[in-house]
Scaffold this motif. Structure first.
Motif, PDB file in Angstrom:
ATOM      1  N   VAL A  30       0.852  -1.188   0.000  1.00 28.92           N
ATOM      2  CA  VAL A  30       0.000   0.000   0.000  1.00 28.92           C
ATOM      3  C   VAL A  30       0.891   1.243   0.000  1.00 28.92           C
ATOM      4  CG1 VAL A  30      -1.529   1.283   1.571  1.00 28.92           C
ATOM      5  CG2 VAL A  30      -1.965  -1.144   1.113  1.00 28.92           C
ATOM      6  N   SER A  31       0.596   2.205  -0.862  1.00 29.95           N
ATOM      7  CA  SER A  31       1.412   3.424  -0.951  1.00 29.95           C
ATOM      8  C   SER A  31       1.068   4.396   0.170  1.00 29.95           C
ATOM      9  CB  SER A  31       1.182   4.109  -2.303  1.00 29.95           C
ATOM     10  OG  SER A  31      -0.036   4.851  -2.277  1.00 29.95           O
ATOM     11  N   ALA A  32       1.876   5.429   0.294  1.00 28.95           N
ATOM     12  CA  ALA A  32       1.499   6.577   1.130  1.00 28.95           C
ATOM     13  C   ALA A  32       0.348   7.306   0.448  1.00 28.95           C
ATOM     14  CB  ALA A  32       2.697   7.496   1.298  1.00 28.95           C
ATOM     15  N   PRO A  33      -0.431   8.113   1.198  1.00 29.15           N
ATOM     16  CA  PRO A  33      -1.511   8.879   0.566  1.00 29.15           C
ATOM     17  C   PRO A  33      -0.943   9.979  -0.340  1.00 29.15           C
ATOM     18  CG  PRO A  33      -1.734   8.803   2.987  1.00 29.15           C
ATOM     19  CD  PRO A  33      -0.361   8.312   2.657  1.00 29.15           C
ATOM     20  N   HIS A  34      -1.558  10.146  -1.508  1.00 29.78           N
ATOM     21  CA  HIS A  34      -1.215  11.224  -2.430  1.00 29.78           C
ATOM     22  C   HIS A  34      -2.410  12.162  -2.537  1.00 29.78           C
ATOM     23  CE1 HIS A  34       2.377   9.192  -4.188  1.00 29.78           C
ATOM     24  NE2 HIS A  34       1.714   8.109  -3.848  1.00 29.78           N
ATOM     25  N   ALA A  35      -2.216  13.425  -2.191  1.00 35.12           N
ATOM     26  CA  ALA A  35      -3.288  14.414  -2.354  1.00 35.12           C
ATOM     27  C   ALA A  35      -3.303  14.887  -3.808  1.00 35.12           C
ATOM     28  CB  ALA A  35      -3.055  15.586  -1.419  1.00 35.12           C
ATOM     29  N   LEU A  36      -4.474  14.822  -4.421  1.00 38.22           N
ATOM     30  CA  LEU A  36      -4.619  15.284  -5.807  1.00 38.22           C
ATOM     31  C   LEU A  36      -5.718  16.347  -5.830  1.00 38.22           C
ATOM     32  CD1 LEU A  36      -4.605  11.739  -7.509  1.00 38.22           C
ATOM     33  CD2 LEU A  36      -2.693  13.345  -7.418  1.00 38.22           C
ATOM     34  N   PRO A  37      -5.386  17.556  -5.365  1.00 41.13           N
ATOM     35  CA  PRO A  37      -6.436  18.582  -5.219  1.00 41.13           C
ATOM     36  C   PRO A  37      -7.147  18.896  -6.523  1.00 41.13           C
ATOM     37  CG  PRO A  37      -4.230  19.445  -4.665  1.00 41.13           C
ATOM     38  CD  PRO A  37      -4.065  17.991  -4.900  1.00 41.13           C
ATOM     39  N   GLU A  38      -6.439  18.817  -7.650  1.00 41.28           N
ATOM     40  CA  GLU A  38      -7.093  19.121  -8.925  1.00 41.28           C
ATOM     41  C   GLU A  38      -8.097  18.039  -9.318  1.00 41.28           C
ATOM     42  OE1 GLU A  38      -4.140  18.063  -8.331  1.00 41.28           O
ATOM     43  OE2 GLU A  38      -3.172  17.078 -10.029  1.00 41.28           O
ATOM     44  N   HIS A  39      -8.050  16.878  -8.666  1.00 41.37           N
ATOM     45  CA  HIS A  39      -9.035  15.826  -8.918  1.00 41.37           C
ATOM     46  C   HIS A  39     -10.002  15.627  -7.752  1.00 41.37           C
ATOM     47  CE1 HIS A  39      -7.200  14.765 -12.685  1.00 41.37           C
ATOM     48  NE2 HIS A  39      -6.034  14.811 -12.103  1.00 41.37           N
ATOM     49  N   GLY A  40      -9.813  16.402  -6.695  1.00 43.05           N
ATOM     50  CA  GLY A  40     -10.754  16.352  -5.585  1.00 43.05           C
ATOM     51  C   GLY A  40     -10.678  15.083  -4.751  1.00 43.05           C
ATOM     52  N   VAL A  41      -9.526  14.422  -4.775  1.00 43.27           N
ATOM     53  CA  VAL A  41      -9.378  13.183  -3.995  1.00 43.27           C
ATOM     54  C   VAL A  41      -7.968  13.081  -3.414  1.00 43.27           C
ATOM     55  CG1 VAL A  41     -11.095  11.814  -5.278  1.00 43.27           C
ATOM     56  CG2 VAL A  41      -8.702  11.821  -6.037  1.00 43.27           C
ATOM     57  N   THR A  42      -7.875  12.344  -2.335  1.00 43.20           N
ATOM     58  CA  THR A  42      -6.588  11.838  -1.867  1.00 43.20           C
ATOM     59  C   THR A  42      -6.611  10.338  -2.131  1.00 43.20           C
ATOM     60  OG1 THR A  42      -6.498  13.521  -0.144  1.00 43.20           O
ATOM     61  CG2 THR A  42      -5.026  11.630   0.098  1.00 43.20           C
ATOM     62  N   VAL A  43      -5.534   9.814  -2.696  1.00 44.18           N
ATOM     63  CA  VAL A  43      -5.536   8.415  -3.145  1.00 44.18           C
ATOM     64  C   VAL A  43      -4.415   7.624  -2.477  1.00 44.18           C
ATOM     65  CG1 VAL A  43      -4.157   9.003  -5.205  1.00 44.18           C
ATOM     66  CG2 VAL A  43      -5.514   6.905  -5.193  1.00 44.18           C
ATOM     67  N   VAL A  44      -4.748   6.392  -2.142  1.00 45.82           N
ATOM     68  CA  VAL A  44      -3.746   5.397  -1.739  1.00 45.82           C
ATOM     69  C   VAL A  44      -3.793   4.284  -2.780  1.00 45.82           C
ATOM     70  CG1 VAL A  44      -3.331   3.513  -0.095  1.00 45.82           C
ATOM     71  CG2 VAL A  44      -3.661   5.840   0.743  1.00 45.82           C
ATOM     72  N   PHE A  45      -2.629   3.939  -3.311  1.00 47.92           N
ATOM     73  CA  PHE A  45      -2.550   2.880  -4.317  1.00 47.92           C
ATOM     74  C   PHE A  45      -2.266   1.537  -3.633  1.00 47.92           C
ATOM     75  CE2 PHE A  45      -1.167   6.804  -6.415  1.00 47.92           C
ATOM     76  CZ  PHE A  45      -2.016   6.831  -7.511  1.00 47.92           C
ATOM     77  N   VAL A  46      -3.091   0.552  -3.923  1.00 51.12           N
ATOM     78  CA  VAL A  46      -2.845  -0.816  -3.468  1.00 51.12           C
ATOM     79  C   VAL A  46      -2.286  -1.562  -4.670  1.00 51.12           C
ATOM     80  CG1 VAL A  46      -3.859  -2.920  -2.527  1.00 51.12           C
ATOM     81  CG2 VAL A  46      -4.792  -0.678  -1.860  1.00 51.12           C
ATOM     82  N   GLU A  47      -1.024  -1.943  -4.561  1.00 59.67           N
ATOM     83  CA  GLU A  47      -0.359  -2.551  -5.717  1.00 59.67           C
ATOM     84  C   GLU A  47      -0.504  -4.064  -5.680  1.00 59.67           C
ATOM     85  OE1 GLU A  47       3.702  -1.062  -6.141  1.00 59.67           O
ATOM     86  OE2 GLU A  47       3.016   0.799  -5.187  1.00 59.67           O
ATOM     87  N   LEU A  48      -1.263  -4.599  -6.623  1.00 66.56           N
ATOM     88  CA  LEU A  48      -1.384  -6.048  -6.776  1.00 66.56           C
ATOM     89  C   LEU A  48      -0.486  -6.474  -7.944  1.00 66.56           C
ATOM     90  CD1 LEU A  48      -5.252  -6.410  -6.312  1.00 66.56           C
ATOM     91  CD2 LEU A  48      -3.451  -6.517  -4.590  1.00 66.56           C
ATOM     92  N   PRO A  49      -0.181  -7.770  -8.061  1.00 64.75           N
ATOM     93  CA  PRO A  49       0.749  -8.181  -9.119  1.00 64.75           C
ATOM     94  C   PRO A  49       0.257  -7.834 -10.524  1.00 64.75           C
ATOM     95  CG  PRO A  49       0.464  -9.938  -7.507  1.00 64.75           C
ATOM     96  CD  PRO A  49      -0.540  -8.886  -7.162  1.00 64.75           C
TER      97      PRO A  49
END
Lengths: 132, 132
Positions: A30-49
Motif C-alpha cells: 500500500v502506498s502513502a496517501p497522495h493528495a490530488l487537489p485538482e481531482h478532488g481526492v486523496t488516493v492510496v494505491f494498493v499494488e497487486l501483481p
C-alpha cells in the motif's frame, strides 16, 4: 478496444483506516496517501501483481466522490478503469453508438487522458477509460 | 497475503445485453454464457489482458445476487476476487483479527476453494478470496 484493467477505484470516508485494511488485514503493498487537489481526492494505491486498487477519499468541497459517499457512507466500489490505445477514437465510437460519454476528455490522476462513461449504458458501472 | 485480482464481478438482470455492451461497444473478448446452477448464476467471462470481468445473471430462485439486483435493478459491481495461496490460513488470520468471514470455505465457480468477506469490514466492498 479496451485493454488492461488499469484499476478498480474504491471510495472511502476514512482513507487511513481503509489503507490499514488492505495493508494489515489483507497484507497488500500500500502506498502513502497522495493528495490530488485538482481531482478532488486523496488516493492510496494498493499494488497487486496484475493491477491496482485505488482507495479514494474526498478532498475539498467539490470532490467527484462526495455524492457517492453520501449515499454509501461506509464506502464501496466507485468505478473501474480500462485502458485504451486512442481515447479520442474510443470516445467517438461510443458516442456514435449512442452511449453516454460524461463530459470531455481530461488529464486524469495518472497524468494521462481519461474520459468517464455513464453507468446506465455500462451495466450499472461507472467506467473510466484511460489512454495507456 | 492477497495476490492477483482474479476478477471483478458485475451483476446484471440481462446477461445478453450486458455481454453485448462489452463485446460490441467496448470491443472486449467475451465468452459464451456458462450456467452454474450450483452457484445460482449464469456467467459470461470478459477476458482482459491482465484479469477478467465476470458478468453474472441470477439463475434459479436462490441466487446469491438476487438481493443485489432488487436494490440495483440496472446492475453494477458486485464483488472483487483476490487470489491467496492458502485460503484456510487467510480465513484464520482474518477471523483472528476480528474481520467477519461469511460462511465456510466452499468450492467456487472456478472449481477452487473460495470464501467471502463482509463488506462492512472491507471498505464497503464484498470481497471473495480464491485459493489460486
Amino acid at each position: 478496444m479496451i485493454g488492461r484493467l488499469n484499476h478498480v477505484a474504491i471510495a472511502t470516508a476514512d482513507l487511513e483506516k481503509s489503507a490499514a485494511v488492505y495493508r494489515d488485514l489483507l497484507g497488500a503493498k500500500v502506498s502513502a496517501p497522495h493528495a490530488l487537489p485538482e481531482h478532488g481526492v486523496t488516493v492510496v494505491f494498493v499494488e497487486l501483481p496484475n493491477t491496482k486498487i485505488e482507495l479514494l477519499q474526498p478532498l475539498g468541497d467539490k470532490s467527484p466522490i462526495a455524492a457517492y459517499l453520501e449515499k454509501s457512507p461506509s464506502g464501496g466500489m466507485h468505478h473501474v478503469c480500462y485502458e485504451v490505445d486512442d481515447i479520442a477514437a474510443a470516445r467517438d465510437k461510443l458516442a456514435a453508438a449512442g452511449a453516454r460519454v460524461l463530459g470531455d476528455i481530461k488529464i486524469g490522476a495518472h497524468g494521462k487522458p481519461v474520459v468517464f462513461l455513464h453507468p446506465k449504458d455500462f451495466v450499472g458501472t461507472l467506467v473510466e477509460l484511460e489512454q495507456a
